[in-house]
Design a protein around this motif. Sequence first.
Motif, PDB file in Angstrom:
ATOM      1  N   LYS A  33       0.853  -1.189   0.000  1.00  0.00           N
ATOM      2  CA  LYS A  33       0.000   0.000   0.000  1.00  0.00           C
ATOM      3  C   LYS A  33       0.883   1.232   0.000  1.00  0.00           C
ATOM      4  CE  LYS A  33      -3.880  -2.165   2.281  1.00  0.00           C
ATOM      5  NZ  LYS A  33      -4.790  -2.163   3.400  1.00  0.00           N
ATOM      6  N   GLY A  35       0.902   5.775  -0.175  1.00  0.00           N
ATOM      7  CA  GLY A  35       0.161   7.016   0.009  1.00  0.00           C
ATOM      8  C   GLY A  35       0.955   7.965   0.877  1.00  0.00           C
ATOM      9  N   SER A  51      -1.194   6.280   9.979  1.00  0.00           N
ATOM     10  CA  SER A  51      -2.288   5.994   9.054  1.00  0.00           C
ATOM     11  C   SER A  51      -1.903   6.603   7.714  1.00  0.00           C
ATOM     12  CB  SER A  51      -3.616   6.574   9.550  1.00  0.00           C
ATOM     13  OG  SER A  51      -3.566   7.980   9.579  1.00  0.00           O
ATOM     14  N   HIS A  55      -6.426   4.750   3.017  1.00  0.00           N
ATOM     15  CA  HIS A  55      -6.383   3.347   3.434  1.00  0.00           C
ATOM     16  C   HIS A  55      -6.825   3.253   4.894  1.00  0.00           C
ATOM     17  CE1 HIS A  55      -4.238   2.102  -0.179  1.00  0.00           C
ATOM     18  NE2 HIS A  55      -3.412   3.125   0.018  1.00  0.00           N
ATOM     19  N   ASP A  56      -7.711   2.300   5.184  1.00  0.00           N
ATOM     20  CA  ASP A  56      -8.146   2.088   6.566  1.00  0.00           C
ATOM     21  C   ASP A  56      -7.067   1.368   7.344  1.00  0.00           C
ATOM     22  OD1 ASP A  56     -10.635   3.249   6.162  1.00  0.00           O
ATOM     23  OD2 ASP A  56     -11.552   1.361   5.534  1.00  0.00           O
ATOM     24  N   TRP A  59      -0.668   1.376  10.987  1.00  0.00           N
ATOM     25  CA  TRP A  59       0.455   0.460  10.826  1.00  0.00           C
ATOM     26  C   TRP A  59       1.643   0.922  11.648  1.00  0.00           C
ATOM     27  CZ3 TRP A  59      -2.646   2.107   6.848  1.00  0.00           C
ATOM     28  CH2 TRP A  59      -3.392   1.113   6.217  1.00  0.00           C
TER      29      TRP A  59
END
Length: 69
Positions: A33, A35, A51, A55-56, A59
């Motif tokens: 992922k 972003g 975050s 994206h939910d 991490w």
Amino acid sequence: MPSVQRHAITILNEYGEAQSELIGIAVVLTNGKAGTVENVWLDELHGLRISIKGHDGKWPVSTIKFPED
């Protein structure tokens, strides 16, 4: 100042620096992922968590890679 207070202040200062350095930065997670970092949290169990915009989830900061220039 007691030792515990010094440690707490140090942690909060480092957290503030991490927020200012990471929010808005483009990153790629180890799961693919990608972003920009939207927010940074201090989690007592996992350390810094981030975050990614669009994206939910949250991490661990250890799972991000910075794109190479």
